[in-house]
Design a protein around this motif. Structure first.
Motif, short mmCIF file in Angstrom:
data_model
loop_
_atom_site.label_atom_id
_atom_site.label_comp_id
_atom_site.label_asym_id
_atom_site.label_seq_id
_atom_site.Cartn_x
_atom_site.Cartn_y
_atom_site.Cartn_z
N THR A 92 -56.30 -0.08 141.07
CA THR A 92 -57.62 0.25 140.53
C THR A 92 -57.51 0.60 139.05
OG1 THR A 92 -58.26 1.10 142.68
CG2 THR A 92 -59.64 1.72 140.84
N LEU A 93 -56.47 1.33 138.68
CA LEU A 93 -56.27 1.70 137.29
C LEU A 93 -56.00 0.48 136.42
CD1 LEU A 93 -55.96 3.90 135.15
CD2 LEU A 93 -53.55 4.06 135.78
N LEU A 94 -55.17 -0.44 136.91
CA LEU A 94 -54.89 -1.66 136.16
C LEU A 94 -56.15 -2.49 135.97
CD1 LEU A 94 -51.48 -2.72 137.76
CD2 LEU A 94 -51.86 -1.78 135.47
N CYS A 95 -57.00 -2.50 136.98
CA CYS A 95 -58.26 -3.22 136.91
C CYS A 95 -59.18 -2.58 135.86
CB CYS A 95 -58.91 -3.20 138.28
SG CYS A 95 -60.04 -4.54 138.61
N LYS A 96 -59.28 -1.28 135.87
CA LYS A 96 -60.14 -0.58 134.92
C LYS A 96 -59.64 -0.74 133.50
CE LYS A 96 -62.05 2.91 137.96
NZ LYS A 96 -62.17 4.33 138.26
N MET A 97 -58.33 -0.85 133.32
CA MET A 97 -57.75 -1.03 131.99
C MET A 97 -57.77 -2.51 131.58
SD MET A 97 -54.59 1.63 132.22
CE MET A 97 -54.03 1.27 130.57
N ASN A 98 -58.30 -3.37 132.43
CA ASN A 98 -58.41 -4.80 132.19
C ASN A 98 -57.03 -5.45 132.00
OD1 ASN A 98 -60.11 -7.00 132.17
ND2 ASN A 98 -60.27 -7.02 129.95
N LEU A 99 -56.04 -4.95 132.74
CA LEU A 99 -54.70 -5.51 132.67
C LEU A 99 -54.40 -6.45 133.83
CD1 LEU A 99 -52.71 -2.31 131.64
CD2 LEU A 99 -53.40 -4.23 130.19
N ARG A 100 -55.02 -6.21 134.96
CA ARG A 100 -54.79 -7.04 136.13
C ARG A 100 -55.99 -6.98 137.07
NH1 ARG A 100 -49.16 -7.39 139.17
NH2 ARG A 100 -49.51 -9.49 139.89
N HIS A 101 -56.39 -8.14 137.56
CA HIS A 101 -57.51 -8.24 138.49
C HIS A 101 -57.08 -9.01 139.73
CE1 HIS A 101 -60.57 -6.64 135.77
NE2 HIS A 101 -59.96 -7.31 134.81
N ASP A 102 -57.83 -8.87 140.80
CA ASP A 102 -57.59 -9.60 142.04
C ASP A 102 -58.62 -10.73 142.12
OD1 ASP A 102 -56.71 -10.34 144.55
OD2 ASP A 102 -57.81 -8.76 145.59
N CYS A 135 -63.44 -10.64 140.57
CA CYS A 135 -62.42 -9.68 140.99
C CYS A 135 -62.91 -8.96 142.25
CB CYS A 135 -62.16 -8.67 139.89
SG CYS A 135 -60.92 -7.43 140.34
N ALA A 136 -62.07 -8.96 143.27
CA ALA A 136 -62.44 -8.32 144.54
C ALA A 136 -62.48 -6.80 144.42
CB ALA A 136 -61.45 -8.72 145.63
N ARG A 137 -61.80 -6.23 143.44
CA ARG A 137 -61.78 -4.77 143.30
C ARG A 137 -62.92 -4.23 142.44
NH1 ARG A 137 -56.09 -5.67 143.31
NH2 ARG A 137 -56.06 -5.88 141.07
N CYS A 138 -63.11 -4.81 141.24
CA CYS A 138 -64.09 -4.22 140.32
C CYS A 138 -65.38 -5.03 140.17
CB CYS A 138 -63.46 -4.01 138.95
SG CYS A 138 -63.14 -5.52 138.03
N GLY A 139 -65.38 -6.29 140.62
CA GLY A 139 -66.58 -7.11 140.54
C GLY A 139 -66.73 -7.88 139.24
N LYS A 140 -65.79 -7.75 138.30
CA LYS A 140 -65.86 -8.50 137.05
C LYS A 140 -65.77 -9.99 137.38
CE LYS A 140 -63.66 -9.03 132.59
NZ LYS A 140 -62.71 -8.48 131.65
N TYR A 141 -66.46 -10.82 136.57
CA TYR A 141 -66.40 -12.24 136.84
C TYR A 141 -66.15 -13.02 135.56
CZ TYR A 141 -71.18 -12.61 135.07
OH TYR A 141 -72.28 -12.57 134.29
#
Length: 53
Positions: free
Chosen positions: A4-14, A29-35
């Motif tokens: 979750t932290l990596l996703c928020k820091m825009n370093l890694r997404h699923d 991204c399945a975790r944060c919803g970014k597209y």
């Protein structure tokens, strides 16, 4: 928590490839919803991040 932290820091997404009703494709991204929108594959079949993001 680390994922979750990596996703928020825009370093890694699923990333998962999704399709729109009109046949377009995008990654979400399945975790944060970014597209990301796109139409071509990059290295190893993964889409490259669009320029300017």
């Amino acid at each position: 928590m680390l994922k979750t932290l990596l996703c928020k820091m825009n370093l890694r997404h699923d990333w998962h490839i999704k399709t729109t009703d009109d046949g377009g494709r995008y990654r979400r991204c399945a975790r944060c919803g970014k597209y990301q929108e796109g139409s071509s594959g990059g290295r190893n079949g993964n889409w490259a991040a669009p320029l300017g993001m």
